[in-house]
Design a protein around this motif. Structure first.
Motif, PDB file in Angstrom:
ATOM      1  N   HIS A  83       2.419   0.603   7.203  1.00 41.13           N
ATOM      2  CA  HIS A  83       2.223  -0.854   7.096  1.00 41.13           C
ATOM      3  C   HIS A  83       1.620  -1.436   8.369  1.00 41.13           C
ATOM      4  CE1 HIS A  83       6.198  -0.825   8.869  1.00 41.13           C
ATOM      5  NE2 HIS A  83       6.761  -0.416   7.754  1.00 41.13           N
ATOM      6  N   GLN A  85       3.553   4.357  -1.007  1.00 40.19           N
ATOM      7  CA  GLN A  85       3.474   5.332  -2.099  1.00 40.19           C
ATOM      8  C   GLN A  85       4.702   5.298  -3.010  1.00 40.19           C
ATOM      9  OE1 GLN A  85       2.560   8.503   0.771  1.00 40.19           O
ATOM     10  NE2 GLN A  85       0.636   8.807  -0.322  1.00 40.19           N
ATOM     11  N   GLY A  86       5.737   4.616  -2.541  1.00 42.74           N
ATOM     12  CA  GLY A  86       6.944   4.468  -3.368  1.00 42.74           C
ATOM     13  C   GLY A  86       7.509   5.798  -3.829  1.00 42.74           C
ATOM     14  N   ARG A  92      10.200   7.441  -3.080  1.00 40.80           N
ATOM     15  CA  ARG A  92      11.639   7.526  -3.391  1.00 40.80           C
ATOM     16  C   ARG A  92      11.929   6.981  -4.791  1.00 40.80           C
ATOM     17  NH1 ARG A  92      13.738   4.446   1.759  1.00 40.80           N
ATOM     18  NH2 ARG A  92      11.552   3.814   1.767  1.00 40.80           N
ATOM     19  N   LEU A  93      11.205   5.948  -5.195  1.00 35.15           N
ATOM     20  CA  LEU A  93      11.415   5.364  -6.525  1.00 35.15           C
ATOM     21  C   LEU A  93      10.863   6.300  -7.605  1.00 35.15           C
ATOM     22  CD1 LEU A  93      12.333   2.893  -8.172  1.00 35.15           C
ATOM     23  CD2 LEU A  93      10.054   1.921  -7.837  1.00 35.15           C
ATOM     24  N   GLY A 128       0.806  -1.221   0.000  1.00 32.03           N
ATOM     25  CA  GLY A 128       0.000   0.000   0.000  1.00 32.03           C
ATOM     26  C   GLY A 128       0.836   1.268   0.000  1.00 32.03           C
ATOM     27  N   PRO A 170      -1.798   7.013   3.409  1.00 33.94           N
ATOM     28  CA  PRO A 170      -1.961   5.673   3.982  1.00 33.94           C
ATOM     29  C   PRO A 170      -1.448   5.626   5.429  1.00 33.94           C
ATOM     30  CG  PRO A 170      -0.897   5.556   1.824  1.00 33.94           C
ATOM     31  CD  PRO A 170      -0.974   6.999   2.185  1.00 33.94           C
ATOM     32  N   ASP A 171      -2.095   4.794   6.237  1.00 35.97           N
ATOM     33  CA  ASP A 171      -1.772   4.796   7.674  1.00 35.97           C
ATOM     34  C   ASP A 171      -0.589   3.892   8.046  1.00 35.97           C
ATOM     35  OD1 ASP A 171      -3.099   2.405   7.256  1.00 35.97           O
ATOM     36  OD2 ASP A 171      -4.582   2.663   8.833  1.00 35.97           O
TER      37      ASP A 171
HETATM   38  P1  UTP Z   1       8.451   1.822   2.589  1.00 40.09           P
HETATM   39  O1  UTP Z   1       8.692   2.195   3.987  1.00 40.09           O
HETATM   40  O2  UTP Z   1       9.640   1.507   1.769  1.00 40.09           O
HETATM   41  O3  UTP Z   1       7.557   2.930   1.917  1.00 40.09           O
HETATM   42  O4  UTP Z   1       7.451   0.580   2.593  1.00 40.09           O
HETATM   43  P2  UTP Z   1       7.066   3.121   0.421  1.00 40.09           P
HETATM   44  O5  UTP Z   1       5.805   3.900   0.530  1.00 40.09           O
HETATM   45  O6  UTP Z   1       6.972   1.832  -0.339  1.00 40.09           O
HETATM   46  O7  UTP Z   1       8.208   3.973  -0.261  1.00 40.09           O
HETATM   47  P3  UTP Z   1       8.649   5.497   0.021  1.00 40.09           P
HETATM   48  O8  UTP Z   1       9.112   5.520   1.459  1.00 40.09           O
HETATM   49  O9  UTP Z   1       7.456   6.363  -0.236  1.00 40.09           O
HETATM   50  O10 UTP Z   1       9.742   5.694  -0.959  1.00 40.09           O
HETATM   51  C1  UTP Z   1       7.838  -0.697   2.950  1.00 40.09           C
HETATM   52  C2  UTP Z   1       6.698  -1.638   2.593  1.00 40.09           C
HETATM   53  O11 UTP Z   1       5.534  -1.286   3.319  1.00 40.09           O
HETATM   54  C3  UTP Z   1       4.459  -1.047   2.435  1.00 40.09           C
HETATM   55  C4  UTP Z   1       5.097  -0.699   1.106  1.00 40.09           C
HETATM   56  O12 UTP Z   1       4.223  -0.939   0.024  1.00 40.09           O
HETATM   57  C5  UTP Z   1       6.299  -1.631   1.118  1.00 40.09           C
HETATM   58  O13 UTP Z   1       5.937  -2.944   0.742  1.00 40.09           O
HETATM   59  N1  UTP Z   1       3.639   0.060   2.980  1.00 40.09           N
HETATM   60  C6  UTP Z   1       4.216   1.204   3.392  1.00 40.09           C
HETATM   61  C7  UTP Z   1       2.282  -0.115   3.013  1.00 40.09           C
HETATM   62  O14 UTP Z   1       1.736  -1.170   2.622  1.00 40.09           O
HETATM   63  N2  UTP Z   1       1.523   0.907   3.494  1.00 40.09           N
HETATM   64  C8  UTP Z   1       2.060   2.073   3.933  1.00 40.09           C
HETATM   65  O15 UTP Z   1       1.289   2.967   4.370  1.00 40.09           O
HETATM   66  C9  UTP Z   1       3.437   2.215   3.891  1.00 40.09           C
END
Ligand code: UTP
Length: 447
Positions: A207, A102-103, A105-106, A100, A204-205
């Motif tokens: 992981h 936002q990725g 950094r990528l 969930g 998003p809240d």
């Molecule tokens: P990251 O901490 O790497 O965050 O998530 P991100 O959102 O993927 O990337 P940035 O920080 O914005 O660049 C680690 C894992 O936790 C999931 C992500 O999808 C990834 O598998 N995650 C993170 C969620 O499912 N929900 C969230 O609210 C945050």
């Protein structure tokens, strides 16, 4: 929810400014705003405000000790594998993916799981995860149901990616999508931020939102109905992860563990990974930002780093533990970010400095609640190479190189040298580990 109900709820929470531009909104915008407000739980707002008031408390980690981490070899490894295989054959294992995020950094515009990572085929991250699950399902003759957590922002695109790819060979009945919660952003004084006149800024809240979402969506109930005992948790950005690895499942079950973590040795003392530490009888994840220089560099009697093992977020949970924790409140973490905001006239501005807070829950915050927690070491190059950044370390390029290096090691085990200049890729459903290649190796040898 209608306007009067929204107004009443917001007033009670001191957030009535959210409706300030109501008169200027058209019918669609009004409906969308009411829908957003309906999803905001007053209880969550109160938690967020409380977190803001407390500020970013840094817990004292100075008394933390390094936990005992198992390194499985020989007979112990064989025992764990046998115990894990028994669970897999009995259909008591599920796979749980958090996707969930936002990725940011990528910088990829879409769910990170749809990002193309296959060095030859360009297959997306989801492909490698799903095909590993398929491979283990075939090998053990029992279904491993796959639970995928998405967010409101990426759920539709995620489901579409699975549909367009025929679920990568999995049975759609065994793939369960569910969305995590979203929380409104707030200013320092606890006011909800509007990023457009009729729109609340939501994110998003975290992981850790997983627990509540598992319960709300019925995923936990589905696991129970299917007789699931162990839940293998992993993150979307790591295609090297050994999903439902029998040794890990077996070690978890043999220990009667509620929460087991795979850990790998840090590559350098200040590597940015969380470290589980022991405080008396319980364990807690200590973030790298909380560790002192002394802790980062401390050496043990063996001359190695004392706090050697970090967590790449590869876990096994007992299903009943998830059930127990799903309704419990979790700590809230603050992130101070640049958030677009409307002024009193309804004009939107994009700040150049952080101006508001996002709130997140982290899954590892349930670690202290586990009656039994276990820690298992693994080799980083075999199972962990995340896609976090667009370039440099932990990027698509480094990940593809690590995937191919692993496959080359498998080929080397069966006596085939694959030159570094030759791109390679293995469909996990064809070979999920080197033992699958060994039988192919015999064929190659016979030719
Ligand atoms: P990251 O901490 O790497 O965050 O998530 P991100 O959102 O993927 O990337 P940035 O920080 O914005 O660049 C680690 C894992 O936790 C999931 C992500 O999808 C990834 O598998 N995650 C993170 C969620 O499912 N929900 C969230 O609210 C945050």
């Amino acid at each position: 929810m209608n306007y009067a109900e929204a107004e009443k709820m917001l007033k009670k929470c001191g957030q009535e400014h959210v409706l300030a531009f109501w008169k200027k909104l058209n019918k669609t915008e009004r409906a969308a705003l009411l829908e957003q407000i309906a999803k905001i739980e007053p209880k969550s707002l109160a938690y967020c405000r409380e977190a803001l008031e407390k500020g970013a408390e840094v817990p004292d980690s100075s008394k933390g000790k390094a936990p005992k981490v198992a390194v499985l070899k020989g007979k112990k490894l064989a025992e764990a594998v046998a115990a894990g295989e028994k669970e897999l054959k009995a259909g008591r294992v599920a796979a749980l993916l958090v996707a969930g995020g936002q990725g940011s950094r990528l910088g990829y515009d879409g769910p990170k799981g749809c990002f193309s990572i296959g060095p030859v085929t360009g297959a997306p991250l989801f492909y490698f995860h799903a095909r590993k699950i398929l491979a283990r399902t075939i090998r053990y003759g029992a279904t491993i149901p796959f639970y995928v957590m998405t967010s409101e922002a990426n759920n539709e695109a995620t489901v579409k990616c699975f549909e367009e790819n025929d679920y990568f060979g999995l049975n759609p009945k065994d793939v369960f999508f569910f969305t995590q919660g979203m929380w409104p952003g707030m200013t320092q004084d606890g006011k909800i931020i509007l990023d457009k006149p009729g729109h609340v800024f939501m994110s998003p809240d975290g992981h850790g939102g997983l627990l509540a979402a598992l319960k709300r969506s019925g995923a936990l109930a589905d696991m129970k109905k299917r007789g699931i005992k162990s839940v293998f948790f992993f993150q979307v950005d790591n295609p090297l992860v050994e999903i439902a690895d029998p040794a890990f499942i077996g070690y978890h079950v043999m220990n009667k563990s509620e929460y087991s973590l795979k850990l790998c040795a840090k590559r350098e003392p200040k590597e940015k990974v969380g470290m589980p530490m022991q405080f008396g009888k319980t364990f807690r994840m200590v973030e790298y930002t909380e560790m002192t220089d002394e802790q980062c560099n401390r050496k043990g009697k063996d001359g190695k780093l004392y706090f050697l093992y970090g967590s790449p977020a590869i876990h096994v949970f007992d299903r009943a533990f998830l059930d127990r924790e799903a309704s419990q409140p979790m700590p809230i973490h603050l992130a101070f970010k640049k958030i677009p905001v409307v002024d009193a006239k309804g004009n939107v501005s994009k700040p150049s400095e952080p101006n508001g807070y996002k709130f997140e829950k982290f899954i590892f915050d349930v670690l202290p609640k586990a009656k039994v927690a276990s820690f298992l070491a693994f080799e980083q190059k075999e199972e962990f190479s995340p896609v976090k950044n667009a370039e440099g370390g932990d990027s698509p390029a480094s990940c593809r190189a690590d995937m191919q290096a692993k496959w080359r090691r498998w080929f080397a085990e069966v006596g085939v040298t694959v030159p570094e200049s030759m791109p390679i890729e293995i469909d996990p459903a064809y070979a999920v580990d080197s033992s699958d290649l060994k039988s192919i190796g015999i064929c190659l040898g016979a030719e």
